[in-house]
Design a protein around this motif. Structure first.
Motif, short mmCIF file in Angstrom:
data_model
loop_
_atom_site.label_atom_id
_atom_site.label_comp_id
_atom_site.label_asym_id
_atom_site.label_seq_id
_atom_site.Cartn_x
_atom_site.Cartn_y
_atom_site.Cartn_z
N TRP A 53 1.22 -0.67 -0.46
CA TRP A 53 0.57 -0.30 0.13
C TRP A 53 0.81 1.15 -0.09
CZ3 TRP A 53 0.80 3.44 3.88
CH2 TRP A 53 1.50 2.68 5.23
N SER A 54 2.27 1.66 0.98
CA SER A 54 2.88 2.75 0.74
C SER A 54 3.98 2.74 -0.38
CB SER A 54 3.97 2.16 1.97
OG SER A 54 4.48 1.44 1.47
N GLY A 55 3.70 1.66 -1.38
CA GLY A 55 4.64 1.57 -2.01
C GLY A 55 6.09 1.52 -1.89
N SER A 56 6.16 0.75 -0.87
CA SER A 56 7.74 0.62 -0.31
C SER A 56 8.10 -1.47 -0.61
CB SER A 56 7.76 0.80 1.71
OG SER A 56 7.10 -0.34 2.34
N SER A 57 7.63 -1.92 -0.80
CA SER A 57 7.59 -3.17 -1.25
C SER A 57 7.19 -3.67 -2.69
CB SER A 57 7.92 -4.62 0.29
OG SER A 57 7.80 -5.32 -0.14
N THR A 58 7.85 -4.30 -2.94
CA THR A 58 7.15 -5.10 -4.03
C THR A 58 7.54 -6.10 -4.21
OG1 THR A 58 9.17 -4.08 -5.54
CG2 THR A 58 7.03 -2.96 -5.21
N ASP A 59 6.71 -7.24 -5.26
CA ASP A 59 7.58 -8.85 -5.49
C ASP A 59 6.50 -9.37 -7.05
OD1 ASP A 59 7.90 -11.86 -3.48
OD2 ASP A 59 8.95 -10.61 -5.11
N TYR A 60 7.82 -10.26 -7.92
CA TYR A 60 7.64 -10.21 -8.71
C TYR A 60 7.44 -11.77 -9.15
CZ TYR A 60 8.41 -6.01 -10.11
OH TYR A 60 7.98 -4.55 -9.84
N ARG A 61 6.65 -12.43 -10.40
CA ARG A 61 6.89 -13.96 -10.09
C ARG A 61 8.61 -14.41 -11.00
NH1 ARG A 61 2.80 -16.31 -11.66
NH2 ARG A 61 4.81 -18.70 -12.29
N ASP A 62 9.04 -15.60 -10.83
CA ASP A 62 10.27 -15.60 -11.15
C ASP A 62 10.76 -14.96 -12.92
OD1 ASP A 62 11.70 -17.91 -8.92
OD2 ASP A 62 11.58 -15.82 -8.67
N SER A 63 9.67 -15.32 -14.06
CA SER A 63 9.94 -14.95 -14.92
C SER A 63 9.44 -13.68 -15.66
CB SER A 63 8.61 -15.88 -15.68
OG SER A 63 7.26 -15.55 -14.98
N VAL A 64 8.90 -13.26 -14.79
CA VAL A 64 9.34 -11.82 -15.23
C VAL A 64 10.24 -10.97 -14.39
CG1 VAL A 64 6.65 -12.25 -15.89
CG2 VAL A 64 7.04 -11.01 -13.89
N LYS A 65 10.38 -11.13 -12.94
CA LYS A 65 11.65 -10.00 -12.94
C LYS A 65 12.69 -9.57 -13.72
CE LYS A 65 11.42 -12.66 -7.72
NZ LYS A 65 12.22 -13.43 -7.12
#
Length: 125
Positions: A53-65
Motif C-alpha cells: 500500500w505504501s509502495g515500499s515493497s514489491t515482488d514479482y514472479r520469477d519469470s517476469v523479474k
C-alpha cells in the motif's frame, strides 16, 4: 466498494513493451496492497506482481523479474505494470486486484478483495 478498470493491453511483437494501467474509483487505494495477475487460455490465474500500500515493497514472479515493474500513484489512484522484453508466454488476460488490510504481500487470488475486468495482452512470436 472499489471499482478497478484496467487498460493498456494490446497486440505486441516479442521483445516489445506495454504499460498497463489500473484506475480505481469508489475509494482511495492508499490503504490497499495491489497486484497484477494473468490468465492464459486453459490455465489458472497466476500471480505476476504486487506492491504494498505504501509502495515500499514489491515482488514479482520469477519469470517476469528484470522485465516487469509494478508501480503506483496513490494521488491518481492508479497502479501500473510496465512490461518490457515481452515474450510469447506473457500472453494472457491481465487483471488488477486490490487487497485491504494486509500486512504483507499476498500471492494467491483468493486473498484479494476487488478485481478489474481484465485487459488482453497478446505477444506474437
Amino acid at each position: 466498494q472499489v471499482q478497478l478498470v484496467e487498460s493498456g493491453g494490446g497486440l505486441v511483437q516479442a521483445g516489445g513493451s506495454l504499460r498497463l494501467s489500473c484506475a480505481a474509483s469508489g475509494r482511495s487505494l492508499s490503504s490497499y496492497n495491489m497486484a497484477w495477475f494473468r490468465q492464459a487460455p486453459g490455465k489458472e490465474r497466476e500471480f505476476v506482481a504486487a506492491v504494498k500500500w505504501s509502495g515500499s515493497s514489491t515482488d514479482y514472479r520469477d519469470s517476469v523479474k528484470e522485465r516487469f515493474t509494478i508501480s503506483r500513484d496513490n494521488n491518481k489512484n492508479t497502479v501500473y505494470l510496465h512490461m518490457n522484453s515481452l515474450k510469447f508466454e506473457d500472453t494472457g488476460v491481465y487483471y488488477c486486484a486490490a487487497e485491504r488490510g494486509a500486512y504483507g504481500l499476498s500471492y494467491v487470488p483468493t486473498a484479494y478483495d476487488y478485481w478489474g475486468q481484465g485487459t488482453q495482452v497478446t505477444v506474437s512470436s
